[in-house]
Write an enzyme that holds these catalytic residues in place. Structure first.
Site, PDB file in Angstrom:
ATOM      1  N   HIS A  55       9.838   1.115  17.131  1.00  0.00           N
ATOM      2  CA  HIS A  55       9.456  -0.272  17.411  1.00  0.00           C
ATOM      3  C   HIS A  55       9.798  -0.580  18.868  1.00  0.00           C
ATOM      4  CE1 HIS A  55       9.533  -1.843  12.983  1.00  0.00           C
ATOM      5  NE2 HIS A  55       8.926  -0.675  13.089  1.00  0.00           N
ATOM      6  N   GLU A  57      11.531  -2.903  20.332  1.00  0.00           N
ATOM      7  CA  GLU A  57      12.936  -3.201  20.617  1.00  0.00           C
ATOM      8  C   GLU A  57      13.795  -1.939  20.589  1.00  0.00           C
ATOM      9  OE1 GLU A  57      11.303  -6.834  18.335  1.00  0.00           O
ATOM     10  OE2 GLU A  57      11.041  -4.664  18.299  1.00  0.00           O
ATOM     11  N   CYS A  88      15.236  -3.586  13.873  1.00  0.00           N
ATOM     12  CA  CYS A  88      15.434  -3.912  15.283  1.00  0.00           C
ATOM     13  C   CYS A  88      16.608  -4.866  15.465  1.00  0.00           C
ATOM     14  CB  CYS A  88      14.158  -4.504  15.861  1.00  0.00           C
ATOM     15  SG  CYS A  88      12.799  -3.308  15.923  1.00  0.00           S
TER      16      CYS A  88
END
Length: 165
Positions: A55, A57, A88
């Site tokens: 992801h 992040e 995240c």
């Protein structure tokens, strides 16, 4: 809100929108700033990397830590195009980031097809009641590494916890 926050959020949004052209992952982008300077920026790369943890992040946190050569991002500010998912969010906590700015909400993400409410609901349940099966095995062998860690002096523990080996 100062213009710097809006400027950094716009950079995260550009990363998210750019990802729609590459199809490397979902429309998510992230920028991390420390001491007024960008130390990392990344988009979601789940498809490109064949990695469900890639992801925006998490990618940005990994890059920021690598760039700073430390696992502790205390004092850093994270800007993300969408409210962080549970994974995240955990990474943000583990990195010691204490300030997060986001664009889209969890509800917006759900509407767009990126809902993760089921994970939040699962986390509220006792481990034995979750859909994912958990079974504890080899506790006597597993505890040994914790016992050895517990025996370390405080300086050694600090190096491990701060990622400054």
């Amino acid at each position: 809100m100062s213009n710097i926050h809006e400027e950094m959020m716009r950079k995260a949004i550009v990363l998210a929108e750019g990802n729609l052209k590459t199809l490397y992952g979902g429309p998510f982008g992230c920028v991390i700033v420390k001491n007024g300077k960008i130390i990392a920026s990344a988009a979601n790369s789940v498809n490109k990397d064949n990695d469900p943890t890639a992801h925006a992040e998490v990618n940005a946190i990994r890059l920021a830590c690598k760039n700073l050569k430390q696992a502790d991002l205390k004092g850093a500010i994270l800007y993300t195009s969408a409210e962080p998912c549970p994974m995240c969010l955990s990474a943000i906590y583990w990195a010691n980031i204490t300030e997060v700015y986001y664009g889209n909400t969890r509800t917006d993400a759900d509407w767009a097809g990126f809902g993760d409410e089921f994970i939040y609901e699962e986390l509220k349940l006792p481990i034995a009641e979750r859909k994912l099966s958990f079974k504890r095995i080899l506790p006597a062998e597993s505890i040994i590494s914790f016992e050895k860690y517990h025996e370390l002096d405080e300086q050694e523990k600090a190096k491990i916890k701060n990622g400054s080996l």
